[in-house]
Design a protein around this motif. Structure first.
Motif: not given
Length: 375
Positions: A347-375
């Motif tokens: 029941n907990h799993l059904r009500d709490s999707p994993p935080r590794q859903d793609w929208p969050g992973v894409v945002a974190a990936t773009v943040a890594e690109y910014r950290r690398a110096g991309a603008t």
């Protein structure tokens, strides 16, 4: 942002890095980024040498493969041509995806840094016994000195990369999953009285995944359970350990364990939606995408502690993280016998999707690109 993804391996090869780079490319594209993939993997129609690029849903793939036995994804002469294409393409950032042995992507990090292009480098592997070799070559420290943003797919893997990179900052960039696609059907009827508890797993049947240890844990779990509790298991996957596993099952009369072979994503989802819990005994998991998919499908996960699965499973909430194979077996027996505990986790799993859903992973990936110096 225009992104060059650099990876030795890519579909149609099968594997975790291949699938994740493919899915990342397409989810970055859906988020509005312009993505091209450079790989040493031959295409589905034998495309190689970069003579023809292919486009899949807006993602351009440059197949820089050579004609080698077994389609080995190696091309030491690719950097010159890739350099020309990167210059012509006016990219904003390059993102290398690396395993323990990734000569193509490793060469291209040097190439892209030579162009002054911001570089993010993500490790999808457990360095383990290879750490001294990485430390001796010093190439990670050189990458960092030239501005590369290092990351790994889990906290455990990031710690290993940090140790060989001279204590450099190493981000955690988890793999992604389409949580809504994997999510269980909320209208699925519960397990009928007398129906066996269904334990499922999916893996490549290779030694490093420890499939015989998994069967041993299932055997111990069955022995520990009250005989009145029915149990069945399905081990999906294919590989060279199949014959040894089949012999193990025959020798112990474990006819309640099915081995249907490799399943595609739709088949895996269907399997997970009939399951009651997921189990693995693998100890060299840099992340554990199979466990993440099972968690997204609503299955409590039983796994060894101290691997990349720690980023997916909260012990006692999403499943159980055990300190040994015997602990894995005991956890399977406990969850199989305790409908209340298992259903609370589900029941907990059904009500709490994993935080590794793609929208969050894409945002974190773009943040890594910014950290690398991309603008």
């Amino acid at each position: 942002m225009k992104v060059a993804l650099l990876s030795d391996c890519y579909p149609p090869r099968l594997g975790g890095i291949e699938r994740q780079v493919h899915d990342l490319a397409h989810h970055l594209g859906r988020a509005g980024h312009d993505v091209e993939v450079f790989t040493a993997t031959t295409g589905p129609l034998g495309e190689r040498h970069g003579l023809r690029t292919e486009e899949q849903d807006g993602v351009v793939v440059h197949r820089m493969a050579l004609r080698l036995p077994g389609g080995v994804p190696v091309n030491p002469v690719a950097p010159r041509e890739v350099r020309r294409r990167l210059l012509a393409g006016r990219f904003d950032v390059a993102h290398a995806h690396l395993g323990v042995v990734s000569p193509f992507a490793t060469d291209l990090v040097r190439t892209t840094q030579g162009l002054g292009l911001p570089v993010a480098a993500t490790f999808h592997c457990v360095l383990g016994r290879w750490a001294p070799a990485f430390r001796a070559t010093g190439h990670l420290r050189r990458w960092v000195r030239h501005g590369a943003a290092l990351s790994a797919v889990s906290r455990m893997a990031a710690g290993q990369v940090r140790a060989v990179a001279g204590g450099a900052e190493v981000g955690v960039l988890n793999n992604g999953v389409d949580a809504a696609w994997w999510a269980p059907d909320p209208h699925r009827p519960g397990r009928a009285p007398g129906e066996p508890v269904h334990v499922v797993t999916a893996m490549r049947l290779v030694t490093r995944k420890r499939p015989l240890a998994l069967l041993g844990a299932l055997h111990e779990a069955r022995a520990a359970l009250d005989p009145a509790v029915p149990l069945r298991a399905t081990v999906a996957g294919e590989g060279p350990q199949r014959r040894a596993m089949e012999a193990y099952l025959r020798a112990r009369g474990m006819g309640w364990v099915a081995m249907p072979g490799r399943l595609d994503r739709e088949g895996l989802r269907a399997l997970h939606h009939t399951g009651d819990l997921y189990v693995t005994t693998a100890r060299l998991e840099a992340f554990g995408i199979a466990a993440l998919e099972a968690r997204a499908a609503g299955l409590p996960v039983v796994a060894p502690a101290g691997t990349g699965v720690d980023d997916v499973v909260e012990d006692g909430v999403d499943g159980v993280l055990a300190d040994s194979d015997a602990g894995v077996a005991a956890a399977v027996a406990r969850l199989a016998a305790d409908d209340v505990l298992r259903n609370r986790m589900r029941n907990h799993l059904r009500d709490s999707p994993p935080r590794q859903d793609w929208p969050g992973v894409v945002a974190a990936t773009v943040a890594e690109y910014r950290r690398a110096g991309a603008t």
